[in-house]
Write a protein that holds these residues in place. Structure first.
Motif, short mmCIF file in Angstrom:
data_model
loop_
_atom_site.label_atom_id
_atom_site.label_comp_id
_atom_site.label_asym_id
_atom_site.label_seq_id
_atom_site.Cartn_x
_atom_site.Cartn_y
_atom_site.Cartn_z
N ASN A 1 5.24 4.43 24.77
CA ASN A 1 6.35 5.31 24.38
C ASN A 1 7.00 4.71 23.14
O ASN A 1 6.62 3.64 22.66
CB ASN A 1 7.36 5.45 25.53
CG ASN A 1 8.36 6.57 25.28
OD1 ASN A 1 7.97 7.69 24.95
ND2 ASN A 1 9.64 6.28 25.39
N LYS A 2 7.98 5.40 22.63
CA LYS A 2 8.66 4.99 21.39
C LYS A 2 9.03 3.51 21.39
O LYS A 2 9.49 2.98 22.40
CB LYS A 2 9.91 5.87 21.23
CG LYS A 2 10.79 5.61 20.04
CD LYS A 2 10.07 5.63 18.73
CE LYS A 2 9.29 6.90 18.46
NZ LYS A 2 8.39 6.80 17.29
N ARG B 1 -1.61 12.16 13.89
CA ARG B 1 -0.91 11.04 14.56
C ARG B 1 -1.82 10.50 15.67
O ARG B 1 -2.45 11.28 16.38
CB ARG B 1 0.44 11.49 15.15
CG ARG B 1 1.48 11.79 14.08
CD ARG B 1 2.87 11.90 14.64
NE ARG B 1 3.46 10.60 14.92
CZ ARG B 1 4.62 10.45 15.58
NH1 ARG B 1 5.27 11.51 16.04
NH2 ARG B 1 5.11 9.25 15.79
O1 MRU Z 1 7.55 9.41 17.18
P1 MRU Z 1 8.00 10.48 18.13
O2 MRU Z 1 9.38 10.97 17.86
O3 MRU Z 1 6.98 11.59 18.22
O4 MRU Z 1 8.02 9.75 19.53
C1 MRU Z 1 8.40 10.48 20.66
C2 MRU Z 1 8.47 9.69 21.89
O5 MRU Z 1 8.15 8.51 21.92
C3 MRU Z 1 8.86 10.40 23.14
O6 MRU Z 1 9.59 9.57 23.99
C4 MRU Z 1 7.60 10.85 23.85
O7 MRU Z 1 6.79 11.59 22.99
C5 MRU Z 1 7.87 11.63 25.05
S1 MRU Z 1 8.34 13.28 24.59
C6 MRU Z 1 8.61 14.22 25.91
#
Ligand code: MRU
Length: 346
Positions: A255-256, A87
């Motif tokens: 972030n997401k 990733r």
């Molecule tokens: O695609 P993901 O589920 O790995 O994305 C996760 C996020 O965006 C979280 O908000 C981020 O990793 C912070 S986790 C403490």
């Protein structure tokens, strides 16, 4: 107690998050490629947890190697490259592999392969332990910040806080980042309700954050991602806290996908918007959010929901997994080593 990840007797154990909350499948493996696949498919996810699993994947690769020492270096280099290709956005992954590579470089000449595998296993365990501790420091700092920021509201009532995606035990192996702060604030009696946005397309908010909040008996409700503006307009959200996958040295935070929209809604309604992340999420090599690689994923994550096709294959879609919130819209960045405010300088 939720166990997102464990490492015992040379085997990696993890909870397969793809089927939560409907199925709790625990996987146990000695194969580093299974760990790589778990990261790719989001069976394990969340920036700190991705880093932890990447460290264990390197350790599994070394302990599973059966060849001669003279061939180990190319094998190790290839295995680490496979892990790093799993990733692209969460920098914690690269932070963990960089540490594992450093151990390899330090000990390769002097140690035999079992000793080297042991040194790598120890480093992976240290990365895991450190991430868990980071969550605790971060939550303590975040709690103080919440008490200061929301002082006036807290004189008359408790808080309604919006969060996005999942940033709890499932994302960190520990208390969580944004969810760790929320947990600490709940324990201090500051929280009336958590508002969790569902987090399309993979529903980390609806499936995972809701599961963790329910587990802790913290009152919450889930909203559609697009509903945060409406709730802020109605005065039903006091502030926002989310995690991050990579933070540039100027404070721009990835972030997401959907996080930036919440930040915009918060900015428009003068509500504080906080990022909570361990220092392992700060990428000191990049100075602006424009340099953060944004993962794009297969279109079927949008068109197929839990195995059921909801739109024909021919429909063109773009599936961006992350967005970047510019630093100027972030009220504060809470880390395990302190809280930072504008202008950000890491
Ligand atoms: O695609 P993901 O589920 O790995 O994305 C996760 C996020 O965006 C979280 O908000 C981020 O990793 C912070 S986790 C403490």
């Amino acid at each position: 107690m939720i166990h997102a990840v464990s490492f015992q007797h040379g085997r990696l154990g993890y909870l397969d998050q793809r089927f939560l909350p409907l199925k709790e499948n625990y996987i146990d493996t000695k194969d580093y490629l299974t760990a790589v696949d778990a990261i790719k498919t989001l069976a394990v996810r969340g920036a700190p947890l991705i880093g932890i699993v990447a460290g264990y994947a390197v350790s599994l690769a070394a302990s599973g190697y059966k060849g001669k020492k003279k061939n180990f270096k190319p094998f190790f280099t290839k295995a680490v490259a496979e892990i790093e290709a799993s990733r692209p956005t969460a920098v914690n992954l690269f932070f963990a592999t960089a540490r594992m590579k450093k151990v390899f470089r330090k000990h390769f000449a002097a140690m035999d392969l079992p000793q080297l595998a042991e040194a790598l296993r120890t480093e992976a365990l240290v990365i895991h332990t450190e991430e868990v501790l980071r969550c605790e420091h971060l939550a303590a700092g975040g709690l103080k910040l919440f008490e200061r920021t929301f002082k006036t509201i807290l004189k008359t009532r408790k808080l309604r806080i919006l969060t996005h995606c999942n940033t709890g035990t499932l994302a960190t192996g520990g208390l969580g980042t944004a969810l760790g702060v929320i947990r600490a604030a709940w324990q201090r009696g500051l929280i009336e309700k958590v508002i969790a946005s569902e987090t399309r397309p993979l529903l980390q908010g609806l499936r995972l954050t809701a599961w963790e909040l329910e587990h802790d008996n913290i009152p919450f409700e889930v909203i559609a991602d697009g509903a945060s503006g409406l709730l802020m307009q109605r005065g039903e959200i006091d502030g926002v806290i989310t995690g991050a996958d990579r933070i540039a040295t100027n404070g721009d935070s990835a972030n997401k996908i959907g996080t930036f929209n919440h930040a915009m809604a918060a900015f428009a309604h003068r509500k504080p918007f906080f990022i909570a992340a361990p220092v392992s999420t700060i990428d000191r090599a990049i100075h602006s959010g424009t340099q953060i690689p944004i993962e794009t994923r297969g279109g079927d994550e949008l068109k197929v929901i839990f195995g059921r096709r909801v739109a024909p294959e021919r429909i063109p879609v773009s599936n961006f997994a992350f967005d970047v919130t510019p630093a100027k819209f972030i009220t504060g960045i809470i880390t395990d080593t302190g809280t930072f405010k504008k202008p950000y300088k890491f």
